[in-house]
Design a protein around this motif. Structure first.
Motif, PDB file in Angstrom:
ATOM      1  N   GLU A 135       0.829  -1.209   0.000  1.00 42.73           N
ATOM      2  CA  GLU A 135       0.000   0.000   0.000  1.00 42.73           C
ATOM      3  C   GLU A 135       0.867   1.264   0.000  1.00 42.73           C
ATOM      4  O   GLU A 135       0.487   2.270  -0.568  1.00 42.73           O
ATOM      5  CB  GLU A 135      -1.000   0.007   1.159  1.00 42.73           C
ATOM      6  CG  GLU A 135      -0.420   0.263   2.533  1.00 42.73           C
ATOM      7  CD  GLU A 135      -0.334  -1.006   3.371  1.00 42.73           C
ATOM      8  OE1 GLU A 135      -0.323  -2.103   2.775  1.00 42.73           O
ATOM      9  OE2 GLU A 135      -0.269  -0.887   4.603  1.00 42.73           O
ATOM     10  N   LEU A 136       2.065   1.168   0.611  1.00 43.02           N
ATOM     11  CA  LEU A 136       2.949   2.338   0.598  1.00 43.02           C
ATOM     12  C   LEU A 136       3.540   2.544  -0.792  1.00 43.02           C
ATOM     13  O   LEU A 136       3.638   3.671  -1.283  1.00 43.02           O
ATOM     14  CB  LEU A 136       4.074   2.172   1.627  1.00 43.02           C
ATOM     15  CG  LEU A 136       3.626   2.177   3.098  1.00 43.02           C
ATOM     16  CD1 LEU A 136       4.827   2.055   4.024  1.00 43.02           C
ATOM     17  CD2 LEU A 136       2.842   3.424   3.427  1.00 43.02           C
TER      18      LEU A 136
ATOM     19  N   SER B   9       0.752   6.321  -6.898  1.00 46.45           N
ATOM     20  CA  SER B   9      -0.428   7.152  -7.159  1.00 46.45           C
ATOM     21  C   SER B   9      -0.052   8.632  -7.146  1.00 46.45           C
ATOM     22  O   SER B   9      -0.759   9.459  -7.709  1.00 46.45           O
ATOM     23  CB  SER B   9      -1.540   6.871  -6.150  1.00 46.45           C
ATOM     24  OG  SER B   9      -1.279   7.527  -4.926  1.00 46.45           O
ATOM     25  N   LEU B  10       1.056   8.965  -6.480  1.00 48.54           N
ATOM     26  CA  LEU B  10       1.528  10.360  -6.485  1.00 48.54           C
ATOM     27  C   LEU B  10       2.479  10.593  -7.661  1.00 48.54           C
ATOM     28  O   LEU B  10       3.080  11.653  -7.776  1.00 48.54           O
ATOM     29  CB  LEU B  10       2.239  10.675  -5.169  1.00 48.54           C
ATOM     30  CG  LEU B  10       1.358  10.661  -3.912  1.00 48.54           C
ATOM     31  CD1 LEU B  10       2.203  10.756  -2.664  1.00 48.54           C
ATOM     32  CD2 LEU B  10       0.356  11.803  -3.969  1.00 48.54           C
TER      33      LEU B  10
ATOM     34  N   VAL C 181      -5.667   9.418  -4.185  1.00 50.69           N
ATOM     35  CA  VAL C 181      -6.171   8.076  -3.889  1.00 50.69           C
ATOM     36  C   VAL C 181      -6.063   7.832  -2.391  1.00 50.69           C
ATOM     37  O   VAL C 181      -5.040   8.121  -1.780  1.00 50.69           O
ATOM     38  CB  VAL C 181      -5.353   6.988  -4.629  1.00 50.69           C
ATOM     39  CG1 VAL C 181      -6.003   5.619  -4.438  1.00 50.69           C
ATOM     40  CG2 VAL C 181      -5.230   7.312  -6.101  1.00 50.69           C
TER      41      VAL C 181
ATOM     42  N   PHE D 294      -6.524   4.761   0.428  1.00 50.55           N
ATOM     43  CA  PHE D 294      -6.599   3.306   0.437  1.00 50.55           C
ATOM     44  C   PHE D 294      -7.332   2.787   1.663  1.00 50.55           C
ATOM     45  O   PHE D 294      -7.615   3.513   2.615  1.00 50.55           O
ATOM     46  CB  PHE D 294      -5.192   2.711   0.388  1.00 50.55           C
ATOM     47  CG  PHE D 294      -4.410   3.122  -0.832  1.00 50.55           C
ATOM     48  CD1 PHE D 294      -4.570   2.448  -2.026  1.00 50.55           C
ATOM     49  CD2 PHE D 294      -3.544   4.200  -0.792  1.00 50.55           C
ATOM     50  CE1 PHE D 294      -3.861   2.824  -3.154  1.00 50.55           C
ATOM     51  CE2 PHE D 294      -2.830   4.592  -1.906  1.00 50.55           C
ATOM     52  CZ  PHE D 294      -2.997   3.907  -3.094  1.00 50.55           C
TER      53      PHE D 294
ATOM     54  N   ALA E 152      -1.879   3.777   5.150  1.00 52.76           N
ATOM     55  CA  ALA E 152      -0.656   3.915   4.345  1.00 52.76           C
ATOM     56  C   ALA E 152       0.156   5.137   4.761  1.00 52.76           C
ATOM     57  O   ALA E 152       0.551   5.947   3.929  1.00 52.76           O
ATOM     58  CB  ALA E 152      -0.987   3.956   2.850  1.00 52.76           C
ATOM     59  N   LEU E 153       0.377   5.302   6.059  1.00 50.83           N
ATOM     60  CA  LEU E 153       1.218   6.394   6.543  1.00 50.83           C
ATOM     61  C   LEU E 153       2.642   5.885   6.667  1.00 50.83           C
ATOM     62  O   LEU E 153       2.870   4.710   6.950  1.00 50.83           O
ATOM     63  CB  LEU E 153       0.727   6.872   7.904  1.00 50.83           C
ATOM     64  CG  LEU E 153      -0.711   7.376   7.951  1.00 50.83           C
ATOM     65  CD1 LEU E 153      -1.105   7.747   9.367  1.00 50.83           C
ATOM     66  CD2 LEU E 153      -0.907   8.546   7.011  1.00 50.83           C
TER      67      LEU E 153
ATOM     68  N   LEU F  25       3.539  14.941   2.524  1.00 50.48           N
ATOM     69  CA  LEU F  25       4.266  14.073   1.583  1.00 50.48           C
ATOM     70  C   LEU F  25       3.985  14.382   0.105  1.00 50.48           C
ATOM     71  O   LEU F  25       4.927  14.527  -0.677  1.00 50.48           O
ATOM     72  CB  LEU F  25       3.986  12.589   1.895  1.00 50.48           C
ATOM     73  CG  LEU F  25       4.703  11.610   0.966  1.00 50.48           C
ATOM     74  CD1 LEU F  25       6.173  11.490   1.328  1.00 50.48           C
ATOM     75  CD2 LEU F  25       4.041  10.231   1.007  1.00 50.48           C
ATOM     76  N   PRO F  26       2.694  14.490  -0.300  1.00 53.83           N
ATOM     77  CA  PRO F  26       2.452  14.761  -1.726  1.00 53.83           C
ATOM     78  C   PRO F  26       3.111  16.057  -2.186  1.00 53.83           C
ATOM     79  O   PRO F  26       3.682  16.112  -3.283  1.00 53.83           O
ATOM     80  CB  PRO F  26       0.919  14.884  -1.817  1.00 53.83           C
ATOM     81  CG  PRO F  26       0.413  14.119  -0.649  1.00 53.83           C
ATOM     82  CD  PRO F  26       1.431  14.313   0.440  1.00 53.83           C
TER      83      PRO F  26
ATOM     84  N   GLU G  58       5.795  17.393  -1.051  1.00 55.15           N
ATOM     85  CA  GLU G  58       7.228  17.131  -1.176  1.00 55.15           C
ATOM     86  C   GLU G  58       7.541  16.377  -2.470  1.00 55.15           C
ATOM     87  O   GLU G  58       8.471  16.699  -3.192  1.00 55.15           O
ATOM     88  CB  GLU G  58       7.626  16.294   0.037  1.00 55.15           C
ATOM     89  CG  GLU G  58       9.038  16.472   0.493  1.00 55.15           C
ATOM     90  CD  GLU G  58       9.272  15.623   1.726  1.00 55.15           C
ATOM     91  OE1 GLU G  58       8.533  15.780   2.722  1.00 55.15           O
ATOM     92  OE2 GLU G  58      10.179  14.774   1.675  1.00 55.15           O
TER      93      GLU G  58
ATOM     94  N   ARG H 206      -3.964  14.001   3.891  1.00 55.08           N
ATOM     95  CA  ARG H 206      -2.929  13.865   2.869  1.00 55.08           C
ATOM     96  C   ARG H 206      -3.557  13.872   1.471  1.00 55.08           C
ATOM     97  O   ARG H 206      -2.989  14.405   0.529  1.00 55.08           O
ATOM     98  CB  ARG H 206      -2.141  12.574   3.097  1.00 55.08           C
ATOM     99  CG  ARG H 206      -1.004  12.395   2.113  1.00 55.08           C
ATOM    100  CD  ARG H 206      -0.267  11.099   2.344  1.00 55.08           C
ATOM    101  NE  ARG H 206      -1.169   9.974   2.231  1.00 55.08           N
ATOM    102  CZ  ARG H 206      -0.915   8.771   2.746  1.00 55.08           C
ATOM    103  NH1 ARG H 206       0.207   8.552   3.397  1.00 55.08           N
ATOM    104  NH2 ARG H 206      -1.779   7.798   2.606  1.00 55.08           N
TER     105      ARG H 206
ATOM    106  N   GLN I  50      -3.475  17.730  -1.719  1.00 56.52           N
ATOM    107  CA  GLN I  50      -3.192  17.810  -3.150  1.00 56.52           C
ATOM    108  C   GLN I  50      -4.169  18.750  -3.859  1.00 56.52           C
ATOM    109  O   GLN I  50      -4.031  18.949  -5.057  1.00 56.52           O
ATOM    110  CB  GLN I  50      -3.384  16.428  -3.792  1.00 56.52           C
ATOM    111  CG  GLN I  50      -2.253  15.463  -3.582  1.00 56.52           C
ATOM    112  CD  GLN I  50      -2.594  14.095  -4.149  1.00 56.52           C
ATOM    113  OE1 GLN I  50      -2.858  13.167  -3.407  1.00 56.52           O
ATOM    114  NE2 GLN I  50      -2.593  13.957  -5.474  1.00 56.52           N
TER     115      GLN I  50
END
Lengths: 250, 242
Positions: free
Chosen positions: A143-144, A150-151, B74, B76, B80-81, B93-94, B96, B139, B143
């Motif tokens: 998932e990571l 996805s980014l 997206v 999930f 998903a951290l 994060l995005p 960055e 997160r 975006q």
């Protein structure tokens, strides 16, 4: 409690050892008593500490070089299946070669100085580092990885911001295995051909039946290994505070 | 905002989706429901550009989707951290990855919006599952996506937290509306949140029916009008598996 228990364990073993040398009346040149070992150290403390520094430096330099070389090798292996298939079996084969057997060759190639010892250390250390880094990077949760995809993240972002960071706890497992091997690697190198270092002291005192001095040198080796191991553990707690093992006692 | 035309997808020999035609308007919230294995997640991954359809075209904001886009976020099933990053750094994060700076104020605003003000410096493992999923929502929002894709985002949470988060998502969608495709297997969640609900039939996944919810917002769980729609959906889902 953290310090008391290991110290108690150590004292118990030393006590048993001392008792055995007295009860069985063992000669000091076969098995010296703890007191003989301390006396042997006090005879030449400066000399022995100097040799300790030589071995410590060889081990640390070789260990550092193993990280510098091993982590990029792991990165290459993870980044390309072709490279993995080409070189992974070779790496396994290299690790399977008994290092004691190639030590004389290494000394022939690189001489009696520090270079041959550092190379021996690298040879024993690098495998666990490559394996733990590569498997840690590969075990990054899907998932990571999907999040990064996805980014539309660049590949170097996926590698350095995600996979390598995620692998850190596992890399430390490899490093801890390696750091104890590092000292052994240095001593093997010194056994085969050296003019300094604790391995050299042990082989010298062995041939002159100075067992007490050999024991003193071994005790110093143990101190180096334990010190390096726990130093690494400290670095780990600072660098990877999120790792599972720091949270739940096994 | 999103257009799917004759989209099919195969994994090896498995026919996951067949002949999907769907339009999602700007600011429209579309839920996709169906039994597990009916291709819901595949549909989402295709729109996200994580997968390429075997047949058909997907267009987002006037452009054919060939890879993930920055204006599509997206979310999930799991948060998903990144476990080594603080809450704030995870939200950023995005930004960055996109090579943009700043946005710290925006991140703080978003965390306040989901009730996580004051938790910026915490690490993910110090938070509950619901809080982690809220961070993940922030997160997604940072975006400033035109499209949000959500893959069963609340399914790993306990029932109470789940209800809380769906109500919160409704509030956020009213405040910051955008096109949302929300995959779920919870009928209640779908009815609470969606403008339209797509019912998929399995193997291969096809659109069985699209239900217009057409109820005013804000809605509340347990509202009798919602129950009516839920009953209808339950009927459709049983047809689909029969």
């Amino acid at each position: 409690m953290k310090v008391v228990l290991p110290v108690l364990g150590l004292l118990a073993i030393i006590g048993l050892w001392w008792l055995a040398t007295i009860v069985f009346g063992i000669d000091a040149f076969l098995v010296p008593s703890p007191a003989d070992v301390v006396l042997a150290f006090l005879e030449l403390p400066g000399y022995l500490l100097e040799q300790t520094l030589v071995t410590l430096w060889e081990a640390v330099a070789g260990f550092g070089l193993s990280i510098v070389v091993g982590v990029p090798i792991a990165l290459l292996i993870v980044s390309s299946q072709v490279l993995e298939r080409m070189f992974y079996p070779l790496l396994v084969a290299l690790n399977a070669v008994p290092k004691v057997a190639i030590a004389p060759l290494v000394v022939v190639w690189f001489g009696f100085g520090i270079e041959s010892k550092v190379l021996m250390v690298v040879l024993v250390c690098i495998f666990p580092i490559v394996i733990s880094t590569a498997s840690g990077m590969k075990s990054t949760p899907t998932e990571l990885v999907e999040l990064f995809r996805s980014l539309d993240a660049a590949r170097h972002h996926e590698f350095f911001k995600l996979r390598l960071r995620h692998a850190l706890p596992q890399i430390f497992v490899g490093l801890k295995v390696s750091i104890t091997l590092a000292v052994i690697g240095a001593v093997i190198g010194e056994f085969v051909g050296a003019s300094a270092g604790l391995g050299f002291v042990i082989s010298q005192s062995g041939s002159s039946a100075n067992t007490s001095q050999a024991f003193a040198a071994m005790a110093l080796l143990a101190v180096i290994s334990v010190g390096l191991f726990y130093g690494l553990g400290y670095a780990e707690r600072k660098l990877v505070p999120w790792a599972e093992e720091h949270r739940t006692p096994a | 905002m999103i257009t799917l035309r004759g989209v099919s997808h195969r994994f090896g020999g498995v026919h996951a989706l067949a002949g999907i035609d769907l339009e999602v308007e700007e600011h429209e919230f579309v839920a996709v429901i169906g039994r597990s294995g009916c291709g819901k997640s595949t549909l989402l991954r295709l729109v996200a550009g994580l997968l390429t359809p075997s047949e058909g075209r997907i267009v987002v904001a006037g452009e054919e989707v060939t890879k993930p886009r920055r204006d599509v976020s997206v979310m999930f099933q799991r948060p998903a951290l990144l476990p080594w990053r603080s809450v704030l750094a995870n939200v950023l994060l995005p930004i960055e990855i996109f090579g943009l700076g700043g946005h710290r104020d925006r991140a703080h605003e978003l965390l306040d919006l989901v009730g996580l003000g004051g938790f910026e410096k915490r690490l993910p493992h110090e938070l509950s599952g619901g809080m982690q999923q809220r961070v993940s929502l922030c997160r997604s929002l940072i975006q400033s996506p035109r499209v949000m894709l959500m893959d069963e985002p609340f399914s790993a949470l306990d029932a109470i937290t789940r209800t809380e988060l769906s109500e919160e998502l409704q509030r956020i969608q009213l405040e910051l509306p955008r096109a949302v495709v929300f995959v779920t297997h919870s009928i209640d969640e779908a009815v609470l949140l969606a403008d339209r609900i797509v019912v998929l039939s399995p193997r291969p996944g096809r659109i069985h029916q699209i239900v217009d919810v057409g109820l005013p917002r804000p809605r509340a769980l347990g509202q009798p009008e919602l129950d009516e729609v839920s009953r209808k959906l339950r009927g459709l889902l049983s047809e689909v598996t029969a």
